[in-house]
Design an enzyme around this catalytic site. Sequence first.
Site, PDB file in Angstrom:
ATOM      1  N   VAL A   1       0.870  -1.174   0.000  1.00 25.41           N
ATOM      2  CA  VAL A   1       0.000   0.000   0.000  1.00 25.41           C
ATOM      3  C   VAL A   1       0.909   1.227   0.000  1.00 25.41           C
ATOM      4  O   VAL A   1       1.759   1.375   0.878  1.00 25.41           O
ATOM      5  CB  VAL A   1      -0.925   0.012   1.231  1.00 25.41           C
TER       6      VAL A   1
ATOM      7  N   ASN B   1       3.767   7.615   2.561  1.00 29.17           N
ATOM      8  CA  ASN B   1       4.561   8.651   1.914  1.00 29.17           C
ATOM      9  C   ASN B   1       3.806   9.971   1.721  1.00 29.17           C
ATOM     10  O   ASN B   1       4.422  11.009   1.517  1.00 29.17           O
ATOM     11  CB  ASN B   1       5.031   8.129   0.550  1.00 29.17           C
TER      12      ASN B   1
ATOM     13  N   TYR C   1       6.199  22.505   8.195  1.00 33.04           N
ATOM     14  CA  TYR C   1       6.628  21.311   7.462  1.00 33.04           C
ATOM     15  C   TYR C   1       7.771  20.616   8.188  1.00 33.04           C
ATOM     16  O   TYR C   1       7.724  19.408   8.436  1.00 33.04           O
ATOM     17  CB  TYR C   1       7.056  21.672   6.040  1.00 33.04           C
TER      18      TYR C   1
ATOM     19  N   LYS D   1       7.914  16.841   9.983  1.00 32.68           N
ATOM     20  CA  LYS D   1       8.880  15.791   9.664  1.00 32.68           C
ATOM     21  C   LYS D   1       9.697  15.393  10.893  1.00 32.68           C
ATOM     22  O   LYS D   1      10.097  14.233  11.042  1.00 32.68           O
ATOM     23  CB  LYS D   1       9.795  16.240   8.518  1.00 32.68           C
TER      24      LYS D   1
END
Length: 263
Positions: free
Chosen positions: A12, A89, A154, A158
């Site tokens: 997936v 991802n 951002y 992360k």
Amino acid sequence: MASTNPARPLAVVTGASTGIGYELALVCAKNGFDLVVAANEPQIEESAESFKAFAGHVTTVQADLSTTEGNDKLIAAIGGRPVDALLANAGTGLGGAFLDQDFARVRKIVDLNITGTIYLIQKIGREMRARGSGRILITGSIAGFMPGSFQAVYNGSKAFLDSFSFAIRNELKDTGVTVTCLMPGATETDFFERADMLDTKVGTQKKQDPAEVAEIGFKAMMKGQGDVVTGWQNKLQSAIANIVPAGLTAQMHRRMAEPGSGA
């Protein structure tokens, strides 16, 4: 709904329409995986045509993975088939000064990069743990090692994913489920266009090939490695970030990401 074929493992892949996600899906297909691929745009259908040349079966899902409903739609498309590899991802970014950003776009980063990602990992990871086997690849970033001036939310997202991946890897160490964190640097994708960062130094400089990044990440996942930083420059940058004071790395990031720095 994914068809059942016990002779082929199932991967997936989220965010699979473009960039690193596209290349991850492609390398999975080339290595014998059936696919369930998801993205929030119609381009996932076009991208899937490339995967079908190699994979035995490809299921596409167009869904907003920043929402619980979107992730549930993806899970429903798997159809109860055991997931051998989850490549989480999907993600997005946004440049510019935090106080000047549209908060709806800020919220999207948090909901997609963090909330939606860990929701999906928990749902699929529980099934993997119960079965006693599975591989999880999380696309983190070397951006998580440094304060992201003009990319603050951002980089913060992360940093969360990098930390989260190591934590759950430890929790799952005796279960047969491996967790790998892929930590690329700047990669040649449409990320910088979507993040309104084409006028920045990092947006204009030469970047790493996403196919190379995906190949490195896939191999690390298959070996069950805990993490992999792609590219020697990124390895150097991550090493520097671990020893240099945060105030200095924030200033270094500013020089790369401040609007107009690419002039």
